[in-house]
Design a protein around this motif. Sequence first.
Motif, short mmCIF file in Angstrom:
data_model
loop_
_atom_site.label_atom_id
_atom_site.label_comp_id
_atom_site.label_asym_id
_atom_site.label_seq_id
_atom_site.Cartn_x
_atom_site.Cartn_y
_atom_site.Cartn_z
N THR A 63 73.08 22.82 -2.08
CA THR A 63 74.11 22.25 -2.37
C THR A 63 74.16 21.00 -1.11
O THR A 63 75.40 20.21 -1.19
CB THR A 63 75.27 23.26 -2.40
OG1 THR A 63 75.06 23.92 -1.00
CG2 THR A 63 75.19 24.00 -3.46
N ASN A 66 72.43 15.69 -2.15
CA ASN A 66 73.54 15.02 -3.19
C ASN A 66 73.04 14.97 -4.51
O ASN A 66 73.46 14.51 -5.36
CB ASN A 66 73.82 13.78 -2.41
CG ASN A 66 72.86 12.76 -2.20
OD1 ASN A 66 71.79 13.02 -2.75
ND2 ASN A 66 73.34 11.87 -1.47
N GLN A 88 78.43 21.39 -8.78
CA GLN A 88 78.02 20.41 -7.84
C GLN A 88 78.94 19.54 -7.16
O GLN A 88 79.15 19.26 -5.99
CB GLN A 88 76.49 19.78 -8.33
CG GLN A 88 75.37 20.68 -8.37
CD GLN A 88 75.24 21.31 -7.17
OE1 GLN A 88 75.53 22.24 -6.92
NE2 GLN A 88 74.74 20.42 -6.16
N GLN A 92 80.25 19.48 -3.38
CA GLN A 92 80.16 18.34 -2.50
C GLN A 92 81.47 17.63 -2.03
O GLN A 92 81.55 16.95 -1.01
CB GLN A 92 79.64 16.93 -3.45
CG GLN A 92 77.97 17.49 -3.70
CD GLN A 92 77.21 16.50 -4.68
OE1 GLN A 92 77.86 15.57 -4.92
NE2 GLN A 92 75.90 16.61 -5.07
N THR A 97 77.04 15.94 1.93
CA THR A 97 75.69 16.32 1.50
C THR A 97 74.84 15.24 2.14
O THR A 97 75.34 14.31 2.54
CB THR A 97 75.71 16.06 -0.01
OG1 THR A 97 76.56 14.66 -0.55
CG2 THR A 97 76.69 17.09 -0.70
#
Length: 486
Positions: A63, A66, A88, A92, A97
Motif C-alpha cells: 500500500t 502507488n 487501494q 492512498q 504513496t
Amino acid sequence: MSSEGDAKTTVRNISTDDKLIMTQEQSAKKGFCSVRYGLALILLICNFSIYTQQLSLSIAITTMVNQTTLQGQPNASLDTQDDWNATQDEVQAKAPTYDWNPEIQGIILSSFSYGSFVAPIPVGYVAGVLGAKYVVGAGLFFTSVLSLLIPVSADAGVAALIVVRVIQGITQDMVLTSQYSLWVRWAPPVERSQLINIATSGTMLGSFIVLLVGGFICQAIGWPYVFYIFGGIGCVCCLLWFSLAYDDPENHPFISADEKRYIVCSLAQEDNLPGWSLPIKAMIKSLPLWAILVSYFCQYWTINTILSYTPTYLNSVLQFSVRDSGILSSLPFIATGIGIMLSGFLADFLLSRRILRLVTIRKLLTCIGIVSSCALLMALHWIRFNRSATVIFLILCIFLAGIPQAGSIVNIIDIAPRYASFLKGIIQLFVAIDGVIAPTVAGILINQDSVLGWRNIFLIASAINIVGLIFYLIFGQAHEQDWAKK
C-alpha cells in the motif's frame, strides 16, 4: 553413650536438612509461576515485538507504492479486481504513496538483512562478556524507535529508508543473539530446552500476528500505523525488560531463596563464566560444533524457503485469492511456534525422568522433525490438486520442522555454555546466508519451470536437510567440550 547419642542426633539433623533442601528444590521446580519462566515469557514478548517490526514493511509496502497490480492470479474475478482497486484508492487517500518500481522494492526489503553478515558475531561476543540485559534492552529500544521513524524516513527518500532498515536489522540481531547468554545463567539443564523454546516461539507468534492483522491495519487506518502500533508495543516491552530482566539469579531482587538455590545448584558443575579470550582454532577443529552449524544451515534452508514462498505457492499453484493466501500464510508461523514449545517440553521431560541421555534426546528430536517434515514436503507436489490436503500437509510440515529446535538448535549451550552467545552469533550468520541463497535458488527454479520448479524446490530442500541430519547424527555430541572449559 553420649557420643553415640550425639552421632544419632547429627545424622538425624543431616537427614532432616537433606529432606528440607529436597522439599525446597521440589517447590522451586513446580509450576510456571517462577522468575525463570517469567523471564522466558518476557523474552517471548520481546521476540514477538521485533518480528512484528521486521515483517511490517513486507505487509505495508503493497500500500506504500502507488501502483499495485495483481499478476499471476488466474482466479481473480473482475469484481475482486474492482474491489481491490477501490480499496487501494481509499488507502492512498489516508497515507502517502511512492513511485517505487519492483527493483527498488526488492532492495528496500532485502536491506534489513545487510547487517546480519557483520553484526551477530561481535554482538554475541560482547553480550557473552558484559551480560545480555543491556545489550538486549538497547537493541529492543533502538529497533522500536526506528520502527516509529520509518514513515518519516520513507518521506525523506529511498536512501534514508534503506539506512533505517539496515540499522534496524543490526539492532534486532542484538536481541536475537544476546539472549542466549542469559540462559547459561538462568536455565537448569533439565529445563533448558523448554525455557529457550518458550522464548523463541515469540518470533513465530509475531510473524503470525503481523501477517494476520497487518493488512487490515493498512486498509483501515493507513500503512504508517502498522509501524506506529508495533513500534509502540516495542517501546512498552523495553520498560518491561529493563524493570524485570537481570543477567543472573544472584542479582535478581524478587527471586525466592528456594528458586535461586535451585538454579545455582543445578548449574554448579557447569563452567559457564565467559572470558575475553576465544579458542578460535579449537572451535574450527570441533566436529560437534560443525555438526550443529551444518544442521542449522540445512534446516533453515527449508524454513526460509517455505516461509518466503508460501504466499506465492498458495496463490500461483493452489489458486487462492490474495486475501486468503495472506491468512493461510500466517498459519505455518503459529504451527512452528507450537512445534517449538512442545518439543522443548518433551525434551526436558525425557531428561528429567532420565528416560534417555541428553545426546540421544537431541539426536532423536532432530531426526523425528527432519525426516517427517521432509516426507510431507516431498509429497506436496503430488497432492497439489487437492487444495485442502496440500494446506494441511504444508502446516504439518512446518510444525514438524520446529521440533529440532529442542534438538540440534539448542545444542550449542550443551557443548559450550561459556561461549553460547558468541556461537549463536555465528549461527545467525549462517541463517543470513541461508536467507540469501535459499530464496534465490527457489526463484531460479520457479522461473525455469512454474510446475516442475516447485517439485525441484521441495526435493532439493529435503535432500539438503537429510544430508545435514546424517552429519549431525554422526558427529553431534551433548557434553561440554574441552575447549569450552576454563
